[in-house]
Scaffold this motif. Structure first.
Motif, PDB file in Angstrom:
ATOM      1  N   ILE A  25     -10.028 -11.050   5.682  1.00 28.92           N
ATOM      2  CA  ILE A  25     -11.101 -10.068   5.532  1.00 28.92           C
ATOM      3  C   ILE A  25     -10.846  -9.216   4.302  1.00 28.92           C
ATOM      4  CG2 ILE A  25     -12.215  -8.054   6.605  1.00 28.92           C
ATOM      5  CD1 ILE A  25     -11.311  -9.225   9.333  1.00 28.92           C
ATOM      6  N   MET A  26     -11.904  -8.930   3.550  1.00 33.00           N
ATOM      7  CA  MET A  26     -11.821  -7.965   2.457  1.00 33.00           C
ATOM      8  C   MET A  26     -12.819  -6.850   2.706  1.00 33.00           C
ATOM      9  SD  MET A  26     -12.578  -8.199  -1.668  1.00 33.00           S
ATOM     10  CE  MET A  26     -11.301  -9.392  -2.052  1.00 33.00           C
ATOM     11  N   VAL A  27     -12.355  -5.615   2.532  1.00 33.73           N
ATOM     12  CA  VAL A  27     -13.212  -4.436   2.669  1.00 33.73           C
ATOM     13  C   VAL A  27     -13.110  -3.629   1.386  1.00 33.73           C
ATOM     14  CG1 VAL A  27     -13.669  -2.316   3.970  1.00 33.73           C
ATOM     15  CG2 VAL A  27     -12.800  -4.355   5.157  1.00 33.73           C
ATOM     16  N   GLU A  46      -6.403  -8.738  15.329  1.00 30.83           N
ATOM     17  CA  GLU A  46      -5.327  -9.514  14.723  1.00 30.83           C
ATOM     18  C   GLU A  46      -5.781 -10.639  13.793  1.00 30.83           C
ATOM     19  OE1 GLU A  46      -2.530 -10.766  17.668  1.00 30.83           O
ATOM     20  OE2 GLU A  46      -1.992  -8.709  18.204  1.00 30.83           O
ATOM     21  N   PRO A  47      -6.550 -10.296  12.746  1.00 28.24           N
ATOM     22  CA  PRO A  47      -6.816 -11.313  11.713  1.00 28.24           C
ATOM     23  C   PRO A  47      -5.539 -11.616  10.949  1.00 28.24           C
ATOM     24  CG  PRO A  47      -7.571  -9.163  10.987  1.00 28.24           C
ATOM     25  CD  PRO A  47      -7.134  -8.993  12.413  1.00 28.24           C
ATOM     26  N   SER A  48      -5.564 -12.689  10.185  1.00 30.57           N
ATOM     27  CA  SER A  48      -4.382 -13.059   9.414  1.00 30.57           C
ATOM     28  C   SER A  48      -4.106 -12.052   8.299  1.00 30.57           C
ATOM     29  CB  SER A  48      -4.574 -14.455   8.814  1.00 30.57           C
ATOM     30  OG  SER A  48      -3.504 -14.784   7.959  1.00 30.57           O
ATOM     31  N   GLU A  49      -5.143 -11.712   7.531  1.00 29.69           N
ATOM     32  CA  GLU A  49      -4.982 -10.783   6.412  1.00 29.69           C
ATOM     33  C   GLU A  49      -6.183  -9.846   6.345  1.00 29.69           C
ATOM     34  OE1 GLU A  49      -4.643 -12.958   2.776  1.00 29.69           O
ATOM     35  OE2 GLU A  49      -2.874 -14.073   3.402  1.00 29.69           O
ATOM     36  N   ILE A  50      -5.925  -8.606   5.966  1.00 30.46           N
ATOM     37  CA  ILE A  50      -6.979  -7.664   5.610  1.00 30.46           C
ATOM     38  C   ILE A  50      -6.644  -7.093   4.240  1.00 30.46           C
ATOM     39  CG2 ILE A  50      -8.180  -5.521   6.145  1.00 30.46           C
ATOM     40  CD1 ILE A  50      -7.626  -5.960   9.072  1.00 30.46           C
ATOM     41  N   ILE A  64      -2.664   1.958   4.273  1.00 24.77           N
ATOM     42  CA  ILE A  64      -2.084   0.738   4.845  1.00 24.77           C
ATOM     43  C   ILE A  64      -0.787   1.039   5.588  1.00 24.77           C
ATOM     44  CG2 ILE A  64      -0.992  -1.454   4.248  1.00 24.77           C
ATOM     45  CD1 ILE A  64      -4.113  -1.384   4.237  1.00 24.77           C
ATOM     46  N   ASP A  65       0.047   1.888   5.021  1.00 20.95           N
ATOM     47  CA  ASP A  65       1.289   2.263   5.702  1.00 20.95           C
ATOM     48  C   ASP A  65       0.998   2.904   7.052  1.00 20.95           C
ATOM     49  OD1 ASP A  65       2.783   1.306   3.605  1.00 20.95           O
ATOM     50  OD2 ASP A  65       3.091   3.271   2.668  1.00 20.95           O
ATOM     51  N   GLU A  66      -0.039   3.716   7.090  1.00 21.99           N
ATOM     52  CA  GLU A  66      -0.437   4.386   8.333  1.00 21.99           C
ATOM     53  C   GLU A  66      -0.941   3.384   9.365  1.00 21.99           C
ATOM     54  OE1 GLU A  66      -4.204   7.135   9.751  1.00 21.99           O
ATOM     55  OE2 GLU A  66      -3.503   7.302   7.679  1.00 21.99           O
ATOM     56  N   ILE A  67      -1.784   2.469   8.941  1.00 20.93           N
ATOM     57  CA  ILE A  67      -2.390   1.519   9.876  1.00 20.93           C
ATOM     58  C   ILE A  67      -1.379   0.484  10.352  1.00 20.93           C
ATOM     59  CG2 ILE A  67      -4.170  -0.261  10.130  1.00 20.93           C
ATOM     60  CD1 ILE A  67      -5.865   1.292   8.127  1.00 20.93           C
ATOM     61  N   TYR A  68      -0.496   0.054   9.462  1.00 24.45           N
ATOM     62  CA  TYR A  68       0.451  -1.014   9.792  1.00 24.45           C
ATOM     63  C   TYR A  68       1.352  -0.655  10.970  1.00 24.45           C
ATOM     64  CZ  TYR A  68       4.170  -4.476   9.301  1.00 24.45           C
ATOM     65  OH  TYR A  68       5.082  -5.465   9.545  1.00 24.45           O
ATOM     66  N   VAL A  78      -3.263  -4.453  -0.550  1.00 23.04           N
ATOM     67  CA  VAL A  78      -4.067  -3.548  -1.365  1.00 23.04           C
ATOM     68  C   VAL A  78      -4.483  -4.265  -2.639  1.00 23.04           C
ATOM     69  CG1 VAL A  78      -4.000  -1.446  -2.766  1.00 23.04           C
ATOM     70  CG2 VAL A  78      -3.041  -1.441  -0.453  1.00 23.04           C
ATOM     71  N   LEU A  79      -5.763  -4.133  -2.976  1.00 22.95           N
ATOM     72  CA  LEU A  79      -6.302  -4.750  -4.184  1.00 22.95           C
ATOM     73  C   LEU A  79      -6.936  -3.662  -5.035  1.00 22.95           C
ATOM     74  CD1 LEU A  79      -6.966  -7.479  -5.634  1.00 22.95           C
ATOM     75  CD2 LEU A  79      -9.171  -7.415  -4.451  1.00 22.95           C
ATOM     76  N   GLU A  80      -6.457  -3.491  -6.243  1.00 22.35           N
ATOM     77  CA  GLU A  80      -7.030  -2.478  -7.138  1.00 22.35           C
ATOM     78  C   GLU A  80      -8.424  -2.923  -7.582  1.00 22.35           C
ATOM     79  OE1 GLU A  80      -5.957   0.078 -11.179  1.00 22.35           O
ATOM     80  OE2 GLU A  80      -4.615  -1.515 -10.485  1.00 22.35           O
ATOM     81  N   LEU A  81      -9.399  -2.068  -7.316  1.00 25.46           N
ATOM     82  CA  LEU A  81     -10.788  -2.423  -7.614  1.00 25.46           C
ATOM     83  C   LEU A  81     -11.574  -1.163  -7.949  1.00 25.46           C
ATOM     84  CD1 LEU A  81     -13.242  -4.422  -7.596  1.00 25.46           C
ATOM     85  CD2 LEU A  81     -13.509  -3.834  -5.173  1.00 25.46           C
TER      86      LEU A  81
END
Length: 329
Positions: A25-27, A46-50, A64-68, A78-81
Motif C-alpha cells: 500500500i502507498m499513501v 497486516e499488509p506486507s508493506e505500507i 512510522i516509529d510511532e506506528i511500528y 518512508v518515501l520522499e515525495l
C-alpha cells in the motif's frame, strides 16, 4: 467489528475491511490527519508493506516509529515525495519501483490549498498550487506507477486470487464550488486572484479535477478499481492552514471550526478506507459516504470535460517526461 462497522442505513452490504495479507500500500500525505490514520487502520490488517509518501521525511519517520510499536508485523517505509515538484514525483516513483514488486492500493490522499502558500501560489513547475499538487503531482505519480499496478493485477489473476487493485483519489464535496466552467484551463498556469483564494475556488477546481481524473482513469484502465471519495469534514490541519494565511471569514472562523465543529479523523476516514479495500466499489464512481455513490454535480459527471482534462494533463506530463528523459541522457 472492523473499521466500517458504523455505516449509513443505505449501505446494506458487508463493509468490514478484508484481509490485507501480502498487499503493498502507498499513501501520499501520511504525516498527519487522514493519511496517518489511514495507515494505522491499514496496519491493523497486516499488509506486507505500507509506504508513507511525504515531503517532510523527518516527520514521516517519526510517524512510522510511532506506528511500528503497535504493528511490528508490517514493513513500513518512508518515501520522499513533494507533489509541488514534478522532479520530486519522478524521483519518488523511480525509488519506489526499484524496491517494490507489487502495488495493491494507491491512496492519493495528500492535498494542498492556495491558502497554504505564500504568493505567488504556484508550484515549481508553474502550475497554480492547488491544481499542481492535488492533480498534476498525483497524475504523474499514477502514470509512472501504472505499469506496476497493472502487473499486480496480472499477478493476482495468475495466482488465482481476486484481481482487484485499487486507486483512490481523495476529492471533496467542495468541488461543487468550482468555477462555472469547471476547469479554467487558461488559468492553470497563473496565480489565482486574491478573491479566488478567499472563495476557495482554486481548491474546489482541483477537487473537481480529482473526481474527473478518477472517472477517466477508470475508463482508461478497466483492470483497476478506481474511486474518488469525499473524506468528510474532519479535524484536519487544512482549515487551520487556510486560517493562518487568509484574512476575512477564513481567518476569523477557520481555526475555531476546525477544532469545534468537525468530526474526528477516525470517524470520517471510513469512506476512503472502504474505497481502497472493498470489492463492492464501482470503478469510476465518486463516493460521498461509505457505499453511497452518484452524488455529483453536473460538472463532475461531464465526460467531455473529463476527456479534455485527461488530454490536457497527458500532453503536459508527456512533455515533462520527454524533457526529463533528454536531460538524463
Amino acid at each position: 467489528m472492523g473499521i466500517f462497522s458504523r455505516k449509513p442505513a443505505s449501505v446494506r452490504s458487508e463493509t468490514r475491511m478484508p484481509s490485507l495479507t501480502n498487499k503493498v500500500i502507498m499513501v501520499t500525505g501520511g504525516n498527519s490527519g487522514w493519511g496517518k490514520q489511514s495507515i494505522i487502520e491499514f496496519a491493523k490488517h497486516e499488509p506486507s508493506e505500507i509506504w508513507l509518501a511525504a515531503r517532510d521525511t523527518y516527520r514521516a519517520n517519526r510517524v512510522i516509529d510511532e506506528i511500528y510499536k503497535d504493528f511490528p508485523h508490517t514493513d513500513f517505509k518512508v518515501l520522499e515525495l513533494d507533489l509541488a515538484s514534478l522532479d520530486s514525483v519522478y524521483d519518488a516513483a523511480e525509488t519506489f519501483l526499484s524496491f517494490a514488486s507489487r502495488l495493491d492500493v494507491l491512496l492519493l490522499n495528500a492535498r494542498a490549498s492556495s491558502g497554504s502558500c505564500s504568493a505567488p501560489c504556484m508550484t515549481r513547475d508553474g502550475y497554480e498550487a492547488s491544481f499542481g499538487v492535488n492533480h498534476m503531482g498525483h497524475a504523474l505519480l499514477t502514470k509512472l506507477l501504472m505499469p506496476l499496478l497493472l502487473r499486480t493485477v496480472r499477478k493476482n489473476r495468475s495466482g488465482g486470487h481476486v484481481a482487484d487493485v485499487h486507486v483512490v483519489v481523495v476529492s471533496s464535496v467542495l468541488m461543487n464550488h468550482a468555477p462555472r466552467r469547471g476547469i479554467q484551463f487558461d488559468k492553470l498556469k497563473a496565480p489565482p486572484s486574491k478573491y479566488s483564494r478567499l472563495t476557495l475556488r482554486p481548491y474546489a477546481q482541483s477537487k473537481l479535477a480529482n473526481t474527473l481524473f478518477a472517472r477517466r482513469l477508470a475508463r482508461e484502465y478497466p483492470q483497476l478499481v478506481v474511486a474518488a471519495v469525499h473524506p468528510g469534514v474532519v479535524r484536519s490541519n487544512i482549515m487551520g492552514v487556510l486560517a493562518r494565511h487568509e484574512g476575512g471569514v477564513l481567518g476569523r472562523f477557520g481555526r475555531p471550526l476546525s477544532r469545534a465543529c468537525m468530526a474526528s479523523v477516525e470517524d470520517n476516514i471510513k469512506n476512503q478506507l472502504w474505497a481502497a479495500t472493498s470489492q463492492d466499489v464501482v470503478s469510476g464512481e465518486y463516493y460521498s459516504h461509505v457505499g453511497v455513490r452518484g452524488r455529483m454535480n453536473k460538472l463532475a459527471r461531464d465526460d467531455l470535460l473529463a476527456e479534455k482534462l485527461w488530454q490536457w494533463t497527458e500532453v503536459e506530463l508527456e512533455n515533462y517526461i520527454a524533457l526529463n528523459t533528454r536531460c538524463s541522457d
